[in-house]
Write a protein that holds these residues in place. Structure first.
Motif, PDB file in Angstrom:
ATOM      1  N   ASP A  14      -0.370  -8.482   3.063  1.00  0.00           N
ATOM      2  CA  ASP A  14       0.059  -7.163   2.361  1.00  0.00           C
ATOM      3  C   ASP A  14       0.532  -7.282   0.997  1.00  0.00           C
ATOM      4  O   ASP A  14       0.326  -6.175   0.134  1.00  0.00           O
ATOM      5  N   VAL A  15       1.099  -8.222   0.754  1.00  0.00           N
ATOM      6  CA  VAL A  15       1.533  -8.342  -0.849  1.00  0.00           C
ATOM      7  C   VAL A  15       0.422  -8.468  -1.813  1.00  0.00           C
ATOM      8  O   VAL A  15       0.463  -7.854  -2.629  1.00  0.00           O
ATOM      9  N   LYS A  60      11.172  -5.804   0.323  1.00  0.00           N
ATOM     10  CA  LYS A  60      11.695  -4.444   0.918  1.00  0.00           C
ATOM     11  C   LYS A  60      13.315  -4.529   1.227  1.00  0.00           C
ATOM     12  O   LYS A  60      14.182  -3.836   0.638  1.00  0.00           O
ATOM     13  N   ASP A  74       5.216  -0.303  -8.216  1.00  0.00           N
ATOM     14  CA  ASP A  74       4.442   0.248  -7.167  1.00  0.00           C
ATOM     15  C   ASP A  74       5.195   0.082  -5.786  1.00  0.00           C
ATOM     16  O   ASP A  74       4.756   0.652  -4.817  1.00  0.00           O
ATOM     17  N   LEU A  75       5.668  -1.197  -5.602  1.00  0.00           N
ATOM     18  CA  LEU A  75       6.234  -1.375  -4.501  1.00  0.00           C
ATOM     19  C   LEU A  75       7.822  -0.965  -4.361  1.00  0.00           C
ATOM     20  O   LEU A  75       8.751  -0.696  -3.458  1.00  0.00           O
ATOM     21  N   THR A  91      -2.500  -2.339  -7.511  1.00  0.00           N
ATOM     22  CA  THR A  91      -1.635  -2.196  -8.703  1.00  0.00           C
ATOM     23  C   THR A  91      -2.636  -2.765  -9.999  1.00  0.00           C
ATOM     24  O   THR A  91      -2.912  -1.871 -10.849  1.00  0.00           O
ATOM     25  N   SER A 151      -1.112  -5.078  -1.914  1.00  0.00           N
ATOM     26  CA  SER A 151      -0.515  -4.153  -2.919  1.00  0.00           C
ATOM     27  C   SER A 151      -0.694  -4.533  -4.383  1.00  0.00           C
ATOM     28  O   SER A 151      -0.661  -3.751  -5.271  1.00  0.00           O
ATOM     29  N   MET A 193       6.880  -9.595   2.485  1.00  0.00           N
ATOM     30  CA  MET A 193       7.062  -8.198   2.226  1.00  0.00           C
ATOM     31  C   MET A 193       8.360  -7.622   2.948  1.00  0.00           C
ATOM     32  O   MET A 193       8.934  -7.062   2.210  1.00  0.00           O
TER      33      MET A 193
END
Ligand code: ARG
Length: 290
Positions: free
Chosen positions: A250-251, A47, A89-90, A258, A254, A43
């Motif tokens: 965490d990925v 980012k 979404d990310l 979605t 997410s 993640m």
């Protein structure tokens, strides 16, 4: 008088506390942001680079396939549209890596891709090395044959001695050895080559996820999707999920969010329609001409 003193003291205490709070928040921001600290390395990389990398094998219409768009070879299809929603979404860009199907999970474990969207079934065996999202696509199994030999595949056939093509590393390969031990399974890297070998008579049939078999049958006059094992049996219903590294919960979270969002808000159906609408005559030529 006494009351006033009390109020003054209270105000002083409040100001002091507020000061302390301000101080402590200052010291916190000097060290790493607690939000980032909790993030998986994947993640953090996503980012920081502003992009997420999806691994796929694009010979699997309508989920992923090559199509010439504005004169440029483009990878498109339902999985790609879903991957775009995940990236959106990310708040990052999507990069697509097209590779051999049997190399996808190794690429994921090695960190060369951040997730895999390839119409992949979440099997127990695969779960040993990676994690899977919720299931987002259902599919049964079908034997694709030629018009001239389709009658050799009655619904109760054990396919004894038949040469059946499957994609290397796919669940179809596993289904063949488990359910049809008398047939000879031929592992082929690309679906397009499975079709060519079927057309030229090198193999007698091919086991494919049903939507893909139906599409190839429409695209190639002379090929027929048989009734064989296209039945409502959970043993043959492998479905698709997105694969993520076990180190990146965490990925995964997410991605699940979605998937749930697009299923709930109607985007899912629109994307499926959009993928179907991309299947036109040129794309059908590309399916076998690669
Ligand atoms: N559903 C099968 C599996 O999970 C085949 C998927 C093939 N996908 C592809 N993009 N070629 O193994």
């Amino acid at each position: 008088m006494k009351k006033a003193k009390k109020i003054v003291t209270m105000i002083l205490v409040i100001t002091m506390l507020a000061g302390l709070a301000a101080c402590s928040s200052k010291t916190e921001s000097k060290t790493e942001n607690p939000e980032t600290e909790k993030m998986s390395d994947t993640m953090k990389k996503i980012k920081k680079s502003g992009k997420i990398v999806v691994g796929t094998e694009a010979s699997f219409p309508p989920l992923e396939f090559h199509k010439e768009i504005d004169g440029k070879d483009t990878i498109t299809g339902f999985d790609i549209f879903v991957a775009e929603e995940i990236a959106k979404d990310l708040g990052v860009e999507l990069e697509i890596k097209d590779m051999s199907f049997d190399g996808l999970l190794a690429a994921l474990v090695a960190g060369n891709v951040d997730f895999v969207a390839a119409g992949m079934a979440a099997t127990e065996e695969r779960r040993q090395s990676v994690d899977f999202s919720i299931r987002y696509y259902d599919t049964l199994q079908t034997i694709l044959a030629r018009d001239d030999n389709k009658d050799e595949f009655p619904a109760d056939s054990d396919m004894k001695g038949k040469l059946i093509g499957v994609q290397k590393g796919s669940t179809q390969s596993e289904i063949m050895s488990r359910m049809y031990p008398k047939a000879k399974t031929v592992e082929i890297a690309k679906n397009a080559d499975i079709i060519l070998q079927l057309q030229s008579g090198k193999i007698d049939g091919a086991l494919l996820d049903d939507p893909i078999a139906q599409l190839y049958a429409i695209a190639n006059p002379g090929l027929t999707a048989t009734e064989l094992i296209f039945k409502n049996d959970p043993e043959y219903d492998v479905g698709s999920s997105i694969a993520v590294s076990k180190e990146a919960p965490d990925v995964l979270e997410s991605i699940d969010k979605t998937l749930q969002r697009i299923m709930d808000d109607g985007t899912y159906d629109k994307l499926l329609e959009k993928a179907d609408s991309m299947l036109d005559a040129d794309m059908i030529d590309m399916l076998v001409d690669e």
